[in-house]
Motif scaffolding. Structure first.
Motif, PDB file in Angstrom:
ATOM      1  N   THR A  39       0.838  -1.199   0.000  1.00  0.00           N
ATOM      2  CA  THR A  39       0.000   0.000   0.000  1.00  0.00           C
ATOM      3  C   THR A  39       0.873   1.249   0.000  1.00  0.00           C
ATOM      4  O   THR A  39       0.586   2.217  -0.714  1.00  0.00           O
ATOM      5  CB  THR A  39      -0.936   0.004   1.225  1.00  0.00           C
ATOM      6  OG1 THR A  39      -1.754  -1.164   1.178  1.00  0.00           O
ATOM      7  CG2 THR A  39      -1.817   1.237   1.253  1.00  0.00           C
ATOM      8  N   ASN A  40       1.959   1.227   0.758  1.00  0.00           N
ATOM      9  CA  ASN A  40       2.888   2.349   0.779  1.00  0.00           C
ATOM     10  C   ASN A  40       3.495   2.578  -0.607  1.00  0.00           C
ATOM     11  O   ASN A  40       3.628   3.723  -1.043  1.00  0.00           O
ATOM     12  CB  ASN A  40       3.981   2.107   1.817  1.00  0.00           C
ATOM     13  CG  ASN A  40       4.969   3.242   1.884  1.00  0.00           C
ATOM     14  OD1 ASN A  40       6.056   3.150   1.308  1.00  0.00           O
ATOM     15  ND2 ASN A  40       4.612   4.298   2.586  1.00  0.00           N
ATOM     16  N   ALA A  45       2.120   1.813  -3.486  1.00  0.00           N
ATOM     17  CA  ALA A  45       1.062   2.359  -4.340  1.00  0.00           C
ATOM     18  C   ALA A  45       0.864   3.850  -4.073  1.00  0.00           C
ATOM     19  O   ALA A  45       0.707   4.641  -5.015  1.00  0.00           O
ATOM     20  CB  ALA A  45      -0.241   1.602  -4.112  1.00  0.00           C
ATOM     21  N   ILE A  46       0.893   4.251  -2.820  1.00  0.00           N
ATOM     22  CA  ILE A  46       0.750   5.663  -2.470  1.00  0.00           C
ATOM     23  C   ILE A  46       1.933   6.462  -3.012  1.00  0.00           C
ATOM     24  O   ILE A  46       1.771   7.578  -3.525  1.00  0.00           O
ATOM     25  CB  ILE A  46       0.602   5.830  -0.948  1.00  0.00           C
ATOM     26  CG1 ILE A  46      -0.757   5.291  -0.504  1.00  0.00           C
ATOM     27  CG2 ILE A  46       0.761   7.290  -0.530  1.00  0.00           C
ATOM     28  CD1 ILE A  46      -0.917   5.152   0.991  1.00  0.00           C
ATOM     29  N   TYR A  72       3.641   5.735  -5.671  1.00  0.00           N
ATOM     30  CA  TYR A  72       3.484   5.831  -7.125  1.00  0.00           C
ATOM     31  C   TYR A  72       2.485   6.922  -7.499  1.00  0.00           C
ATOM     32  O   TYR A  72       2.718   7.688  -8.422  1.00  0.00           O
ATOM     33  CB  TYR A  72       3.052   4.494  -7.722  1.00  0.00           C
ATOM     34  CG  TYR A  72       2.852   4.611  -9.213  1.00  0.00           C
ATOM     35  CD1 TYR A  72       3.944   4.703 -10.064  1.00  0.00           C
ATOM     36  CD2 TYR A  72       1.581   4.679  -9.769  1.00  0.00           C
ATOM     37  CE1 TYR A  72       3.779   4.851 -11.425  1.00  0.00           C
ATOM     38  CE2 TYR A  72       1.403   4.829 -11.123  1.00  0.00           C
ATOM     39  CZ  TYR A  72       2.510   4.913 -11.946  1.00  0.00           C
ATOM     40  OH  TYR A  72       2.335   5.083 -13.291  1.00  0.00           O
ATOM     41  N   VAL A  73       1.378   6.990  -6.785  1.00  0.00           N
ATOM     42  CA  VAL A  73       0.385   8.029  -7.064  1.00  0.00           C
ATOM     43  C   VAL A  73       1.002   9.415  -6.862  1.00  0.00           C
ATOM     44  O   VAL A  73       0.801  10.323  -7.676  1.00  0.00           O
ATOM     45  CB  VAL A  73      -0.871   7.839  -6.183  1.00  0.00           C
ATOM     46  CG1 VAL A  73      -1.790   9.031  -6.266  1.00  0.00           C
ATOM     47  CG2 VAL A  73      -1.608   6.575  -6.595  1.00  0.00           C
ATOM     48  N   GLY A  74       1.773   9.586  -5.805  1.00  0.00           N
ATOM     49  CA  GLY A  74       2.451  10.859  -5.561  1.00  0.00           C
ATOM     50  C   GLY A  74       3.470  11.188  -6.639  1.00  0.00           C
ATOM     51  O   GLY A  74       3.570  12.337  -7.083  1.00  0.00           O
ATOM     52  N   SER A  96       6.578  15.131  -3.716  1.00  0.00           N
ATOM     53  CA  SER A  96       7.238  13.868  -3.377  1.00  0.00           C
ATOM     54  C   SER A  96       8.619  14.171  -2.798  1.00  0.00           C
ATOM     55  O   SER A  96       9.604  14.245  -3.544  1.00  0.00           O
ATOM     56  CB  SER A  96       7.385  12.981  -4.617  1.00  0.00           C
ATOM     57  OG  SER A  96       6.152  12.527  -5.062  1.00  0.00           O
TER      58      SER A  96
END
Length: 107
Positions: A23-24, A26-27, A29-31, A60
């Motif tokens: 999950t970290n 994925a977060i 990557y979105v950032g 980021s």
């Protein structure tokens, strides 16, 4: 029964930890993708590299940015080094965005 419960709890703990790490990532990557989009928009308007870097750093922290102009387009790549839970996995995230150069930019 106690040994089976202990083993089951260890497996559940491991799976939950792995899920938190992913999950970290994925977060991150979105950032990184959002930072790359913002940087590409600024690069298409012919903004300075230092101002582009400042925007990427704001979205980021610790990220590296590269900007390449290729004819009518600009390509921005943002690389976020491992941090937080992803640091334990050693995973860095890279996002690339391409934008058309705005008419009249840099003139």
């Amino acid at each position: 029964m106690t040994v089976e419960a202990a083993i089951g709890l260890l497996v559940i703990g491991f799976v939950l930890t792995l899920l938190a790490m992913l999950t970290n990532v994925a977060i991150m990557y979105v950032g990184a993708q959002e930072a790359a989009r913002s940087a590409a928009r600024m690069a298409s308007l012919d903004k300075s590299v230092s101002s582009i870097q400042a925007v990427v750093e704001e979205k980021s922290p610790g990220a590296q940015v590269s900007v390449a102009r290729r004819g009518e387009t600009v390509e921005v790549t943002v690389r976020v080094p491992p941090n937080g839970f992803s640091g334990a996995l050693g995973i860095s995230v890279t996002a690339t965005t391409v934008a058309f150069v705005e008419p009249g930019a840099g003139q």
